[in-house]
Design a protein around this motif. Sequence first.
Motif, PDB file in Angstrom:
ATOM      1  N   ASN A 222       0.931  -1.172   0.155  1.00  0.00           N
ATOM      2  CA  ASN A 222       0.064  -0.131   0.155  1.00  0.00           C
ATOM      3  C   ASN A 222       0.673   1.269   0.005  1.00  0.00           C
ATOM      4  O   ASN A 222       0.429   2.338  -0.158  1.00  0.00           O
ATOM      5  CB  ASN A 222      -1.167   0.247   1.272  1.00  0.00           C
ATOM      6  CG  ASN A 222      -2.054  -0.976   1.123  1.00  0.00           C
ATOM      7  OD1 ASN A 222      -2.373  -1.380  -0.099  1.00  0.00           O
ATOM      8  ND2 ASN A 222      -2.761  -1.466   2.201  1.00  0.00           N
ATOM      9  N   GLN A 223       2.169   1.224   0.264  1.00  0.00           N
ATOM     10  CA  GLN A 223       2.982   2.496   0.172  1.00  0.00           C
ATOM     11  C   GLN A 223       3.234   2.791  -0.911  1.00  0.00           C
ATOM     12  O   GLN A 223       3.593   1.774  -1.838  1.00  0.00           O
ATOM     13  CB  GLN A 223       4.264   2.062   1.216  1.00  0.00           C
ATOM     14  CG  GLN A 223       4.068   1.898   2.789  1.00  0.00           C
ATOM     15  CD  GLN A 223       5.295   1.667   3.225  1.00  0.00           C
ATOM     16  OE1 GLN A 223       6.335   1.217   2.619  1.00  0.00           O
ATOM     17  NE2 GLN A 223       5.219   1.558   4.627  1.00  0.00           N
ATOM     18  N   THR A 224       3.106   4.143  -1.238  1.00  0.00           N
ATOM     19  CA  THR A 224       3.671   4.616  -2.593  1.00  0.00           C
ATOM     20  C   THR A 224       5.114   4.873  -2.538  1.00  0.00           C
ATOM     21  O   THR A 224       5.649   5.117  -1.814  1.00  0.00           O
ATOM     22  CB  THR A 224       3.013   5.857  -2.879  1.00  0.00           C
ATOM     23  OG1 THR A 224       3.342   6.819  -1.978  1.00  0.00           O
ATOM     24  CG2 THR A 224       1.435   5.568  -3.264  1.00  0.00           C
ATOM     25  N   HIS A 225       5.726   4.576  -3.801  1.00  0.00           N
ATOM     26  CA  HIS A 225       7.143   4.677  -4.091  1.00  0.00           C
ATOM     27  C   HIS A 225       7.569   6.255  -4.213  1.00  0.00           C
ATOM     28  O   HIS A 225       6.942   6.677  -4.961  1.00  0.00           O
ATOM     29  CB  HIS A 225       7.754   3.752  -5.135  1.00  0.00           C
ATOM     30  CG  HIS A 225       7.694   2.362  -4.735  1.00  0.00           C
ATOM     31  ND1 HIS A 225       8.437   1.810  -3.982  1.00  0.00           N
ATOM     32  CD2 HIS A 225       6.726   1.646  -5.211  1.00  0.00           C
ATOM     33  CE1 HIS A 225       8.017   0.610  -3.758  1.00  0.00           C
ATOM     34  NE2 HIS A 225       7.057   0.197  -4.505  1.00  0.00           N
ATOM     35  N   GLU A 226       8.287   6.805  -3.410  1.00  0.00           N
ATOM     36  CA  GLU A 226       8.359   8.299  -3.559  1.00  0.00           C
ATOM     37  C   GLU A 226       9.142   8.291  -4.949  1.00  0.00           C
ATOM     38  O   GLU A 226      10.453   7.718  -5.060  1.00  0.00           O
ATOM     39  CB  GLU A 226       9.256   8.698  -2.451  1.00  0.00           C
ATOM     40  CG  GLU A 226       8.986  10.133  -1.822  1.00  0.00           C
ATOM     41  CD  GLU A 226       9.461  10.824  -0.632  1.00  0.00           C
ATOM     42  OE1 GLU A 226      10.205  11.689  -0.858  1.00  0.00           O
ATOM     43  OE2 GLU A 226       8.915  10.105   0.249  1.00  0.00           O
ATOM     44  N   GLY A 227       9.094   9.253  -5.699  1.00  0.00           N
ATOM     45  CA  GLY A 227       9.709   9.515  -6.894  1.00  0.00           C
ATOM     46  C   GLY A 227       9.454   8.852  -8.275  1.00  0.00           C
ATOM     47  O   GLY A 227      10.117   8.945  -8.973  1.00  0.00           O
ATOM     48  N   PHE A 228       8.642   7.748  -7.879  1.00  0.00           N
ATOM     49  CA  PHE A 228       8.257   6.958  -9.175  1.00  0.00           C
ATOM     50  C   PHE A 228       6.944   7.353  -9.666  1.00  0.00           C
ATOM     51  O   PHE A 228       5.765   7.403  -9.027  1.00  0.00           O
ATOM     52  CB  PHE A 228       8.176   5.247  -8.738  1.00  0.00           C
ATOM     53  CG  PHE A 228       7.965   4.540  -9.931  1.00  0.00           C
ATOM     54  CD1 PHE A 228       8.789   4.112 -10.799  1.00  0.00           C
ATOM     55  CD2 PHE A 228       6.627   3.775  -9.749  1.00  0.00           C
ATOM     56  CE1 PHE A 228       8.359   3.558 -11.824  1.00  0.00           C
ATOM     57  CE2 PHE A 228       6.398   3.096 -10.937  1.00  0.00           C
ATOM     58  CZ  PHE A 228       7.155   2.864 -11.729  1.00  0.00           C
ATOM     59  N   ASN A 229       6.871   7.792 -10.890  1.00  0.00           N
ATOM     60  CA  ASN A 229       5.603   8.287 -11.581  1.00  0.00           C
ATOM     61  C   ASN A 229       5.278   7.533 -12.810  1.00  0.00           C
ATOM     62  O   ASN A 229       6.103   7.611 -13.483  1.00  0.00           O
ATOM     63  CB  ASN A 229       5.821   9.722 -11.690  1.00  0.00           C
ATOM     64  CG  ASN A 229       4.716  10.512 -12.162  1.00  0.00           C
ATOM     65  OD1 ASN A 229       3.383   9.712 -12.278  1.00  0.00           O
ATOM     66  ND2 ASN A 229       4.535  11.851 -12.598  1.00  0.00           N
ATOM     67  N   LEU A 230       4.319   6.628 -12.598  1.00  0.00           N
ATOM     68  CA  LEU A 230       4.265   5.728 -13.744  1.00  0.00           C
ATOM     69  C   LEU A 230       3.633   6.332 -15.122  1.00  0.00           C
ATOM     70  O   LEU A 230       4.250   5.976 -16.192  1.00  0.00           O
ATOM     71  CB  LEU A 230       2.791   4.873 -13.223  1.00  0.00           C
ATOM     72  CG  LEU A 230       2.658   3.567 -14.338  1.00  0.00           C
ATOM     73  CD1 LEU A 230       3.764   2.672 -14.508  1.00  0.00           C
ATOM     74  CD2 LEU A 230       1.429   2.786 -13.871  1.00  0.00           C
ATOM     75  N   PRO A 231       2.845   7.186 -14.906  1.00  0.00           N
ATOM     76  CA  PRO A 231       2.396   8.111 -16.303  1.00  0.00           C
ATOM     77  C   PRO A 231       3.802   8.792 -16.912  1.00  0.00           C
ATOM     78  O   PRO A 231       4.028   8.638 -18.107  1.00  0.00           O
ATOM     79  CB  PRO A 231       1.668   9.082 -16.045  1.00  0.00           C
ATOM     80  CG  PRO A 231       0.970   8.678 -14.801  1.00  0.00           C
ATOM     81  CD  PRO A 231       1.862   7.837 -13.940  1.00  0.00           C
ATOM     82  N   MET A 232       4.528   9.397 -16.233  1.00  0.00           N
ATOM     83  CA  MET A 232       5.808   9.925 -16.755  1.00  0.00           C
ATOM     84  C   MET A 232       6.934   9.071 -17.281  1.00  0.00           C
ATOM     85  O   MET A 232       7.445   8.897 -18.217  1.00  0.00           O
ATOM     86  CB  MET A 232       6.570  10.770 -15.656  1.00  0.00           C
ATOM     87  CG  MET A 232       7.448  11.758 -16.160  1.00  0.00           C
ATOM     88  SD  MET A 232       6.504  12.689 -17.048  1.00  0.00           S
ATOM     89  CE  MET A 232       7.850  14.108 -17.522  1.00  0.00           C
ATOM     90  N   THR A 233       6.779   7.637 -16.432  1.00  0.00           N
ATOM     91  CA  THR A 233       7.643   6.601 -17.057  1.00  0.00           C
ATOM     92  C   THR A 233       7.215   6.032 -18.320  1.00  0.00           C
ATOM     93  O   THR A 233       8.124   5.929 -19.122  1.00  0.00           O
ATOM     94  CB  THR A 233       7.611   5.504 -15.933  1.00  0.00           C
ATOM     95  OG1 THR A 233       8.116   6.105 -14.611  1.00  0.00           O
ATOM     96  CG2 THR A 233       8.833   4.482 -16.255  1.00  0.00           C
ATOM     97  N   ILE A 234       5.923   5.902 -18.305  1.00  0.00           N
ATOM     98  CA  ILE A 234       5.300   5.417 -19.721  1.00  0.00           C
ATOM     99  C   ILE A 234       5.703   6.538 -20.759  1.00  0.00           C
ATOM    100  O   ILE A 234       6.392   6.042 -21.900  1.00  0.00           O
ATOM    101  CB  ILE A 234       3.887   5.150 -19.401  1.00  0.00           C
ATOM    102  CG1 ILE A 234       3.784   3.999 -18.513  1.00  0.00           C
ATOM    103  CG2 ILE A 234       3.319   4.813 -20.975  1.00  0.00           C
ATOM    104  CD1 ILE A 234       2.285   3.677 -18.097  1.00  0.00           C
ATOM    105  N   ALA A 235       5.466   7.662 -20.309  1.00  0.00           N
ATOM    106  CA  ALA A 235       5.752   8.746 -21.579  1.00  0.00           C
ATOM    107  C   ALA A 235       7.114   8.698 -21.742  1.00  0.00           C
ATOM    108  O   ALA A 235       7.502   8.946 -22.934  1.00  0.00           O
ATOM    109  CB  ALA A 235       5.432  10.210 -21.088  1.00  0.00           C
TER     110      ALA A 235
END
Length: 47
Positions: free
Chosen positions: A13-26
């Motif tokens: 349930n913890q979000t990974h800080e600094g990891f942005n899925l839409p930006m990674t896909i882009a």
Amino acid sequence: MKTMWKRLSEGANQTHEGFNLPMTIAMIFLFLTFWGVSFYILLNSYA
């Protein structure tokens, strides 16, 4: 056993800080687009 499952579910349930899925896909899309365009230009220059 219950404490292990509780710890795993809390970790999920913890979000990974600094990891942005839409930006990674882009970024992956832009990288693949760059290589595709480069390959297209390379093929056309030899044709």
